[in-house]
Scaffold this motif. Structure first.
Motif, PDB file in Angstrom:
ATOM      1  N   PRO A   1      -9.169   6.847   3.296  1.00  0.00           N
ATOM      2  CA  PRO A   1      -8.979   7.463   1.972  1.00  0.00           C
ATOM      3  C   PRO A   1      -7.548   7.923   1.679  1.00  0.00           C
ATOM      4  CG  PRO A   1     -10.305   8.896   3.417  1.00  0.00           C
ATOM      5  CD  PRO A   1     -10.164   7.569   4.106  1.00  0.00           C
ATOM      6  N   LYS A   2      -6.723   8.026   2.701  1.00  0.00           N
ATOM      7  CA  LYS A   2      -5.360   8.518   2.481  1.00  0.00           C
ATOM      8  C   LYS A   2      -4.407   7.412   2.009  1.00  0.00           C
ATOM      9  CE  LYS A   2      -2.178  10.471   5.342  1.00  0.00           C
ATOM     10  NZ  LYS A   2      -1.796  10.798   6.718  1.00  0.00           N
ATOM     11  N   TYR A   3      -4.908   6.183   1.991  1.00  0.00           N
ATOM     12  CA  TYR A   3      -4.033   5.077   1.604  1.00  0.00           C
ATOM     13  C   TYR A   3      -4.619   4.328   0.415  1.00  0.00           C
ATOM     14  CZ  TYR A   3      -2.185   6.110   6.191  1.00  0.00           C
ATOM     15  OH  TYR A   3      -1.661   6.774   7.261  1.00  0.00           O
ATOM     16  N   GLU A   4      -3.713   3.850  -0.444  1.00  0.00           N
ATOM     17  CA  GLU A   4      -4.189   3.080  -1.588  1.00  0.00           C
ATOM     18  C   GLU A   4      -3.461   1.749  -1.627  1.00  0.00           C
ATOM     19  OE1 GLU A   4      -4.833   5.258  -5.309  1.00  0.00           O
ATOM     20  OE2 GLU A   4      -3.829   3.546  -6.264  1.00  0.00           O
ATOM     21  N   ILE A   5      -4.248   0.706  -1.721  1.00  0.00           N
ATOM     22  CA  ILE A   5      -3.653  -0.629  -1.789  1.00  0.00           C
ATOM     23  C   ILE A   5      -3.254  -0.905  -3.232  1.00  0.00           C
ATOM     24  CG2 ILE A   5      -4.178  -3.090  -1.546  1.00  0.00           C
ATOM     25  CD1 ILE A   5      -5.568  -2.321   1.055  1.00  0.00           C
ATOM     26  N   THR A   6      -2.017  -1.302  -3.437  1.00  0.00           N
ATOM     27  CA  THR A   6      -1.518  -1.502  -4.796  1.00  0.00           C
ATOM     28  C   THR A   6      -1.422  -2.984  -5.157  1.00  0.00           C
ATOM     29  OG1 THR A   6       0.730  -1.330  -3.910  1.00  0.00           O
ATOM     30  CG2 THR A   6      -0.231   0.673  -4.857  1.00  0.00           C
ATOM     31  N   ASP A   7      -1.369  -3.845  -4.146  1.00  0.00           N
ATOM     32  CA  ASP A   7      -1.268  -5.271  -4.453  1.00  0.00           C
ATOM     33  C   ASP A   7      -1.665  -6.076  -3.218  1.00  0.00           C
ATOM     34  OD1 ASP A   7      -0.827  -7.431  -6.075  1.00  0.00           O
ATOM     35  OD2 ASP A   7       1.362  -7.467  -5.777  1.00  0.00           O
ATOM     36  N   GLY A   8      -2.070  -7.313  -3.448  1.00  0.00           N
ATOM     37  CA  GLY A   8      -2.345  -8.222  -2.344  1.00  0.00           C
ATOM     38  C   GLY A   8      -3.828  -8.358  -2.043  1.00  0.00           C
ATOM     39  N   GLU A   9      -4.097  -9.147  -1.023  1.00  0.00           N
ATOM     40  CA  GLU A   9      -5.485  -9.454  -0.655  1.00  0.00           C
ATOM     41  C   GLU A   9      -5.648  -9.393   0.859  1.00  0.00           C
ATOM     42  OE1 GLU A   9      -7.105 -12.888  -3.629  1.00  0.00           O
ATOM     43  OE2 GLU A   9      -5.669 -13.503  -2.101  1.00  0.00           O
ATOM     44  N   VAL A  10      -6.865  -9.062   1.281  1.00  0.00           N
ATOM     45  CA  VAL A  10      -7.224  -9.203   2.687  1.00  0.00           C
ATOM     46  C   VAL A  10      -8.526 -10.000   2.712  1.00  0.00           C
ATOM     47  CG1 VAL A  10      -7.862  -8.041   4.824  1.00  0.00           C
ATOM     48  CG2 VAL A  10      -6.131  -7.013   3.329  1.00  0.00           C
ATOM     49  N   LEU A  11      -8.463 -11.194   3.273  1.00  0.00           N
ATOM     50  CA  LEU A  11      -9.615 -12.092   3.210  1.00  0.00           C
ATOM     51  C   LEU A  11     -10.211 -12.314   4.591  1.00  0.00           C
ATOM     52  CD1 LEU A  11      -8.008 -14.814   0.888  1.00  0.00           C
ATOM     53  CD2 LEU A  11      -9.454 -12.899   0.187  1.00  0.00           C
ATOM     54  N   LEU A  12     -11.539 -12.170   4.652  1.00  0.00           N
ATOM     55  CA  LEU A  12     -12.258 -12.491   5.881  1.00  0.00           C
ATOM     56  C   LEU A  12     -13.140 -13.690   5.538  1.00  0.00           C
ATOM     57  CD1 LEU A  12     -12.883 -11.632   8.795  1.00  0.00           C
ATOM     58  CD2 LEU A  12     -14.597 -10.068   7.889  1.00  0.00           C
ATOM     59  N   ASP A  13     -12.779 -14.846   6.071  1.00  0.00           N
ATOM     60  CA  ASP A  13     -13.453 -16.106   5.700  1.00  0.00           C
ATOM     61  C   ASP A  13     -13.530 -16.258   4.178  1.00  0.00           C
ATOM     62  OD1 ASP A  13     -13.775 -17.034   8.274  1.00  0.00           O
ATOM     63  OD2 ASP A  13     -15.683 -15.970   8.545  1.00  0.00           O
TER      64      ASP A  13
ATOM     65  N   ALA B   1       0.834  -1.209   0.000  1.00  0.00           N
ATOM     66  CA  ALA B   1       0.000   0.000   0.000  1.00  0.00           C
ATOM     67  C   ALA B   1       0.867   1.257   0.000  1.00  0.00           C
ATOM     68  CB  ALA B   1      -0.921   0.010   1.222  1.00  0.00           C
ATOM     69  N   ASP B   2       0.319   2.295  -0.621  1.00  0.00           N
ATOM     70  CA  ASP B   2       0.975   3.603  -0.671  1.00  0.00           C
ATOM     71  C   ASP B   2       0.205   4.584   0.210  1.00  0.00           C
ATOM     72  OD1 ASP B   2       2.512   2.467  -2.607  1.00  0.00           O
ATOM     73  OD2 ASP B   2       1.726   3.679  -4.278  1.00  0.00           O
ATOM     74  N   VAL B   3       0.939   5.517   0.789  1.00  0.00           N
ATOM     75  CA  VAL B   3       0.271   6.655   1.406  1.00  0.00           C
ATOM     76  C   VAL B   3       0.209   7.746   0.339  1.00  0.00           C
ATOM     77  CG1 VAL B   3       2.423   7.585   2.400  1.00  0.00           C
ATOM     78  CG2 VAL B   3       0.218   8.285   3.343  1.00  0.00           C
ATOM     79  N   LEU B   4      -0.965   8.384   0.232  1.00  0.00           N
ATOM     80  CA  LEU B   4      -1.131   9.450  -0.759  1.00  0.00           C
ATOM     81  C   LEU B   4      -0.791  10.767  -0.075  1.00  0.00           C
ATOM     82  CD1 LEU B   4      -4.528   8.190  -2.206  1.00  0.00           C
ATOM     83  CD2 LEU B   4      -2.223   7.622  -2.986  1.00  0.00           C
ATOM     84  N   ILE B   5       0.272  11.391  -0.528  1.00  0.00           N
ATOM     85  CA  ILE B   5       0.756  12.593   0.156  1.00  0.00           C
ATOM     86  C   ILE B   5       0.183  13.851  -0.482  1.00  0.00           C
ATOM     87  CG2 ILE B   5       2.820  13.903   0.804  1.00  0.00           C
ATOM     88  CD1 ILE B   5       4.256  11.054   0.573  1.00  0.00           C
ATOM     89  N   GLY B   6       0.210  13.905  -1.788  1.00  0.00           N
ATOM     90  CA  GLY B   6      -0.371  15.048  -2.491  1.00  0.00           C
ATOM     91  C   GLY B   6      -1.044  14.540  -3.751  1.00  0.00           C
ATOM     92  N   ALA B   7      -1.389  15.453  -4.652  1.00  0.00           N
ATOM     93  CA  ALA B   7      -2.073  15.060  -5.874  1.00  0.00           C
ATOM     94  C   ALA B   7      -1.179  14.125  -6.709  1.00  0.00           C
ATOM     95  CB  ALA B   7      -2.445  16.295  -6.687  1.00  0.00           C
TER      96      ALA B   7
ATOM     97  N   LEU C   1      -0.841  -0.218   8.072  1.00  0.00           N
ATOM     98  CA  LEU C   1      -1.469  -1.531   7.895  1.00  0.00           C
ATOM     99  C   LEU C   1      -2.917  -1.481   8.377  1.00  0.00           C
ATOM    100  CD1 LEU C   1      -1.203  -4.559   7.206  1.00  0.00           C
ATOM    101  CD2 LEU C   1      -0.400  -4.928   9.554  1.00  0.00           C
ATOM    102  N   ALA C   2      -3.115  -0.899   9.568  1.00  0.00           N
ATOM    103  CA  ALA C   2      -4.459  -0.824  10.137  1.00  0.00           C
ATOM    104  C   ALA C   2      -5.396   0.003   9.253  1.00  0.00           C
ATOM    105  CB  ALA C   2      -4.383  -0.216  11.539  1.00  0.00           C
ATOM    106  N   TYR C   3      -4.935   1.198   8.891  1.00  0.00           N
ATOM    107  CA  TYR C   3      -5.789   2.102   8.113  1.00  0.00           C
ATOM    108  C   TYR C   3      -6.074   1.565   6.714  1.00  0.00           C
ATOM    109  CZ  TYR C   3      -5.828   5.942  11.481  1.00  0.00           C
ATOM    110  OH  TYR C   3      -6.048   6.732  12.578  1.00  0.00           O
ATOM    111  N   ALA C   4      -5.052   0.964   6.094  1.00  0.00           N
ATOM    112  CA  ALA C   4      -5.235   0.461   4.732  1.00  0.00           C
ATOM    113  C   ALA C   4      -6.289  -0.647   4.710  1.00  0.00           C
ATOM    114  CB  ALA C   4      -3.905  -0.044   4.175  1.00  0.00           C
ATOM    115  N   ILE C   5      -6.254  -1.506   5.727  1.00  0.00           N
ATOM    116  CA  ILE C   5      -7.237  -2.597   5.786  1.00  0.00           C
ATOM    117  C   ILE C   5      -8.646  -2.041   5.979  1.00  0.00           C
ATOM    118  CG2 ILE C   5      -8.004  -4.593   7.140  1.00  0.00           C
ATOM    119  CD1 ILE C   5      -5.005  -5.126   7.756  1.00  0.00           C
ATOM    120  N   ALA C   6      -8.752  -0.976   6.796  1.00  0.00           N
ATOM    121  CA  ALA C   6     -10.074  -0.401   7.065  1.00  0.00           C
ATOM    122  C   ALA C   6     -10.600   0.431   5.896  1.00  0.00           C
ATOM    123  CB  ALA C   6     -10.024   0.454   8.322  1.00  0.00           C
TER     124      ALA C   6
END
Lengths: 255, 387
Positions: free
Chosen positions: A58-70, A11-17, A50-55
């Protein structure tokens, strides 16, 4: 029995435009219901990201991977769908929402998560009880969400929500930071009540080992440079307590 | 209220010859001392003069009818007096043409007096209702004497093209809470000045709530007559399609150890909704221990709206306790929405909660329960149009 899996998460943090920076560099972690995993690491290692990206912050963008709940990919869900699916994030810095009363907010949240509005009387009783368990003055129910609350009051209210919403997976982001010993005990008891059901998996993010004396983890992971650098049992926390994170900070610097 | 001209060199923000310093403002009861504004003046440049329907160039045919009803507890004296009553016009000088015109044109004034050491048990309601459309003028004097306390509600409704001056005189150690509710019909025009003098250790609190009208321009001005005075000005507006709501506050910290807070919040929704907030604070030469902060926040709910938000802080002393200002205009805060959604609340419900919270935050501080409910209900009505 719930299985929560993080696979290859970047995941990336979005700092500016135009500006962004990769913070999570491939995170793998599995937590089953009934288990508590402590995530420890130096400042700036990416624990909160990690916490914010999973939730779905808006300031973070996931670029790869998965988060699976069941087996279901929560990354395809909106923020509120994730919460209704059973994901909960207790924030390090809970947000103040002026003019929205705590009781109105909590009732809206409980209604959304349980799928039906609780009976008013039953709910106020439940709320009163839960607030009492966390030594929260009932007057807080009438105040704006987190508005003008002290750091400790905000943290108690995060755990209050944990107890009311009964999630399948709870991510607790530095819930212990800024708490004095008494408040830490009260908050830890709340977490332990939620754990006692055996139906919640807990990801406990912390910088210090202090809270682990009250909330015993099953597993301890050291987070450094956007990845899980080492995993072990509760004894790993004791090693970190005596040695600090220096070893992990250095390891990253030489990469 | 006229500030002495201290000979401070005027400065401008690049607008050419328009003087900015409020210290250069002069005051007069003579309309002719004020040239007819042409819209390029600093104090008129945000106001669509055409929509004043002649209030600024001296229409003064008084073809409108406005009635004034006052409801007050027994311990408060309420009088309707002729324009030559000696108590009127002693606490201020009109600072613009419309204020001078209103003072020249009103026929009867309402005088509300709270005797010394008396706490009014109930709020005083001054209901100003436009019953026939046309220009009309008014004057209200509220005098809270030494160590007295009262809440006064000014309620504007109906329709008119209305200009008035309201004097709030708060004597030493007294407390006055004012709620000014601009709840006009959609075609009304109002230009109001509220001149306040805060005495030694006195406290003044105002809640200005502007919802109605075609054009409302309201200028609350506060000066102090002794140290220890405290003034809090809260404002709330909900500016709908085509409406112009303009609030221009001026706090003149002309004596030492005075405090002020200005917090105006508004929401805009619909094509050509236009809100203006001008917040002037002067910290006078030779004063010390002033504590002042002003803040304007605008919630922009749709495209096609316009906000002008201009805080001005002029400090003529080095001995200031605190002075600051902030202004922010924008859409709903993503982080507020994120927090509510992260608790399972769906996006549109989260939006509704945050928007209502924006209004409730201020409305809840009004200590007159029936007004709170009424104002919230009207906000709901306007929100229903929006949603």
């Amino acid at each position: 029995m719930t299985k929560f899996e993080i696979r290859g998460l970047r995941a990336d943090v979005l700092i500016g435009a135009e500006e962004r920076q990769e913070i999570l560099k491939g995170v793998d972690l599995t937590i089953n219901s009934g288990e508590t995993h402590a995530i420890m690491g130096p400042n700036g290692s990416g624990k909160s990201t990690l916490a914010y990206a999973i939730a779905g912050h808006p300031k973070y963008e996931i670029t790869d991977g998965e988060v699976l709940l069941d087996g279901e990919n929560v990354l395809e869900m909106s923020v509120d769908e994730r919460a209704r699916a059973g994901l909960f994030l207790a924030m390090q810095y809970p947000v103040e929402v002026p003019g929205v009363s705590m009781s109105n907010f909590l009732r809206s949240a409980v209604t959304a998560v349980r799928g039906e509005a609780p009976k008013l009387r039953a709910f106020s009783k439940e709320l009163q009880q839960a607030m009492g368990g966390l030594s929260i003055d009932p007057a807080f129910a009438a105040r704006g969400v987190n508005e003008g609350f002290s750091g400790g009051e905000k943290k108690r209210h995060e755990i209050l929500q944990l107890e009311l919403l009964k999630p399948k997976v709870a991510i607790l982001d530095e819930t212990d930071s800024g708490l004095d010993v008494d408040a830490l005990k009260v908050v830890s008891e709340g977490i332990n009540r939620a754990r006692a059901t055996g139906e919640v998996g807990v990801m406990l993010i912390t910088h210090y080992t202090r809270i682990l004396q009250y909330v015993r983890p099953d597993r301890v992971h050291v987070f450094a440079h956007g990845q899980v650098a080492e995993s072990g049992g509760p004894e790993l926390a004791d090693v970190l307590e005596s040695e600090g994170y220096e070893r992990f900070v250095k390891a990253g610097a030489s990469q | 209220m006229a500030s002495p001209n201290l000979g401070i060199t005027e400065h401008s923000h690049g607008a050419g010859e328009i003087p900015i310093s409020k210290l250069d403002t002069h005051g007069s009861f003579d309309v002719n001392d004020f040239p007819v504004p042409n819209g390029r003046e600093e104090e008129w440049r945000f106001t669509p003069l055409r929509r004043l329907r002649g209030l600024h160039d001296g229409r003064d045919i008084a073809d409108g009818v406005v009635k004034v009803d006052v409801q007050a507890p027994a311990e408060v004296s309420v009088e309707t007096v002729a324009r030559d009553d000696a108590r009127l016009g002693t606490s201020f000088l009109p600072t613009d043409r419309v204020s001078a015109l209103a003072y020249q044109a009103f026929t009867e004034a309402t005088v509300v007096t709270v005797p010394a050491d008396t706490t009014a048990a109930e709020p005083v309601f001054v209901r100003i209702t436009g019953v026939r459309q046309g220009d009309a003028y008014g004057h209200v004097l509220v005098h809270v004497r030494r160590h007295a306390a009262a809440t006064v509600v000014l309620e504007y409704s109906g329709t008119a093209v209305y200009a008035d001056n309201v004097e709030f005189v708060v004597d030493d150690g007294a407390r006055l809470d004012v709620v000014s509710l601009q709840d006009w019909e959609r075609d009304a025009v109002q230009v109001s000045h509220q001149y306040t003098r805060v005495g030694r250790d006195a406290r003044f609190r105002s809640f200005v709530v502007t919802l109605g009208g075609d054009l409302v321009r309201l200028s609350p001005k506060v000066g102090y007559t002794g140290p220890g005075g405290d003034a809090e000005l809260h404002g709330l507006y909900f500016t709908g399609a085509g409406q112009h709501h303009e609030h221009r506050s001026l706090i003149d910290h002309n004596v030492s150890n005075t405090r002020s807070r200005v917090e105006y919040k508004g929401a805009l929704s619909g094509e050509d909704a236009h809100a203006v907030w001008i917040g002037d604070v002067i910290i006078g030469e030779g004063t010390q221990g002033t504590d002042s902060y002003e803040h304007n926040r605008n919630l922009v709910l749709t495209d096609g709206t316009r906000v002008d938000s201009v805080p001005n802080l002029e400090i003529f002393t080095g001995e200031v306790e605190g002075a600051g200002h902030a202004s922010a205009s924008g859409r709903l805060d993503d982080i507020h929405l994120f927090y509510l959604q992260s608790r399972g609340i769906p996006a549109d419900e989260a939006r509704r909660l945050v928007i209502r919270g924006f209004f409730a935050d201020l409305i809840n501080r009004i200590e007159v329960p029936e007004l709170r409910e009424r104002i919230m209900a009207e906000v709901e009505e306007k929100l229903a149009l929006h949603e």
